[in-house]
Scaffold this motif. Structure first.
Motif, short mmCIF file in Angstrom:
data_model
loop_
_atom_site.label_atom_id
_atom_site.label_comp_id
_atom_site.label_asym_id
_atom_site.label_seq_id
_atom_site.Cartn_x
_atom_site.Cartn_y
_atom_site.Cartn_z
N VAL A 73 38.70 72.38 65.54
CA VAL A 73 37.62 72.27 64.53
C VAL A 73 37.85 73.23 63.38
O VAL A 73 37.37 72.98 62.25
N ALA B 207 39.78 71.35 61.01
CA ALA B 207 38.91 70.40 60.31
C ALA B 207 38.12 71.09 59.20
O ALA B 207 37.90 70.50 58.12
N ASP B 208 37.70 72.33 59.43
CA ASP B 208 36.99 73.08 58.38
C ASP B 208 37.89 73.30 57.17
O ASP B 208 37.46 73.14 56.00
N GLU C 49 38.31 70.06 55.28
CA GLU C 49 37.09 69.70 54.54
C GLU C 49 36.95 70.53 53.27
O GLU C 49 36.61 69.99 52.17
N GLU D 86 40.31 63.38 56.70
CA GLU D 86 39.09 63.96 57.27
C GLU D 86 38.28 62.91 58.03
O GLU D 86 37.76 63.18 59.13
N LEU E 187 40.05 62.17 61.29
CA LEU E 187 39.91 63.27 62.23
C LEU E 187 38.52 63.26 62.89
O LEU E 187 38.40 63.46 64.10
N GLN E 188 37.49 62.99 62.10
CA GLN E 188 36.15 62.91 62.67
C GLN E 188 36.02 61.72 63.63
O GLN E 188 35.31 61.79 64.64
N PHE F 217 37.56 62.84 66.82
CA PHE F 217 36.63 63.75 67.49
C PHE F 217 35.54 62.97 68.24
O PHE F 217 35.22 63.28 69.39
N LYS G 209 30.02 66.60 65.23
CA LYS G 209 29.57 67.64 64.31
C LYS G 209 28.04 67.63 64.26
O LYS G 209 27.42 66.57 64.21
N TYR H 10 29.73 72.36 66.42
CA TYR H 10 30.27 71.19 67.14
C TYR H 10 29.79 71.23 68.60
O TYR H 10 29.62 72.30 69.19
#
Length: 264
Positions: free
Chosen positions: A155, A158-159, A162, A193, A196-197, A200, A207, A244
């Motif tokens: 994550v 991912a941050d 983003e 992005e 990736l979400q 997840f 999220k 998360y």
């Protein structure tokens, strides 16, 4: 000396008894002769010997009959039977049966033992069932949350992605002339992005979006307080870092600012 009956005319037990009586007579005769010359009681021994001699003819006559029981045969049979059989074994004696009171006491004791063993069996069965359930729960949790540490590290990537996409979008908006290259970079980062979400969500990683919701200490971490302008106090006003959850378990708390009443 009185005459003994013929040994052939006597039965086997009578002949045995006659032989024993003759031996006793001979021992008594020898002892009597010695006692008569050495002690004053010899006369009494002589009279006893004569009486014994007088009894022998009667015993012999009674034993001469064929098939008739006699004193010698009866005594001999009893003696021989006693010698052959011997004393009875005390272990073969009939045992006395237990009384009703003893049987009832024994039955009560057995019932108590059965109840005790039944209760132990039930407890052991319950304990084994609890152990089985806990073990099954541990196995299921290991399958679900085995990637928890990996997701916690992912994550952060991912941050970064983003923030990079937001920066690219801001730069594209600030420029007066559109830059096709920068626009393509932004679109590519947005697609990465979104993918990736999606990955997840496929693995149970979601999220959190707490803006406007109530503050939850299990999901949120307060970093600041902001004036409540159009919001109720105690609600989440802003989010500085997304939180998360993995299959409903919080793996990273969201860093939030909580609205408070404005002080005049």
């Amino acid at each position: 000396m009185p005459a003994f009956p013929s040994r052939r005319s006597l039965g086997r037990p009578a002949r045995r008894s006659q032989g024993r009586v003759g031996a006793v007579v001979r021992r008594c005769r020898g002892r009597t002769a010695a006692a008569c010359s050495a002690a004053p009681c010899g006369a009494m021994a002589a009279r006893s010997l004569r009486r014994l001699g007088a009894l022998l003819p009667a015993a012999g006559k009674a034993g001469t009959g064929r098939g008739c029981p006699c004193a010698f045969s009866t005594a001999a049979q009893q003696r021989s039977t006693g010698d052959e059989c011997g004393p009875e074994d005390p272990s073969e004696e009939p045992k006395h049966p237990l009384s009703d009171c003893a049987l009832e006491h024994k039955a009560i004791k057995l019932e108590e033992q059965v109840r005790d063993l039944t209760e132990r069996y039930r407890r052991a069965l319950a304990d084994s069932e609890n152990v089985r359930r806990r073990t099954q729960k541990f196995v299921e949790d290991a399958k679900l949350f085995g990637i928890q540490s990996f997701c916690r590290d992912l994550v952060e990537v991912a941050d970064i992605l983003e923030k990079t996409a937001e920066s690219a979008a801001g730069c594209a908006e600030e420029r007066s002339d559109p830059n096709p290259t920068l626009q393509k970079i932004y679109e590519g980062l947005a697609l990465i992005e979104a993918k990736l979400q999606s990955v997840f969500a496929k693995h149970g990683l979601q999220k959190m979006n707490p803006v406007g919701g109530r503050y939850d200490p299990y999901d949120h971490e307060i970093i600041c307080h902001v004036p409540a302008e159009g919001m109720q106090p105690g609600t989440v006003a802003l989010v500085t870092q997304d939180g998360y959850k993995l299959h409903g378990r919080t793996i990273r708390h969201a860093l939030v600012g909580v609205a408070v009443e404005a002080q005049e």
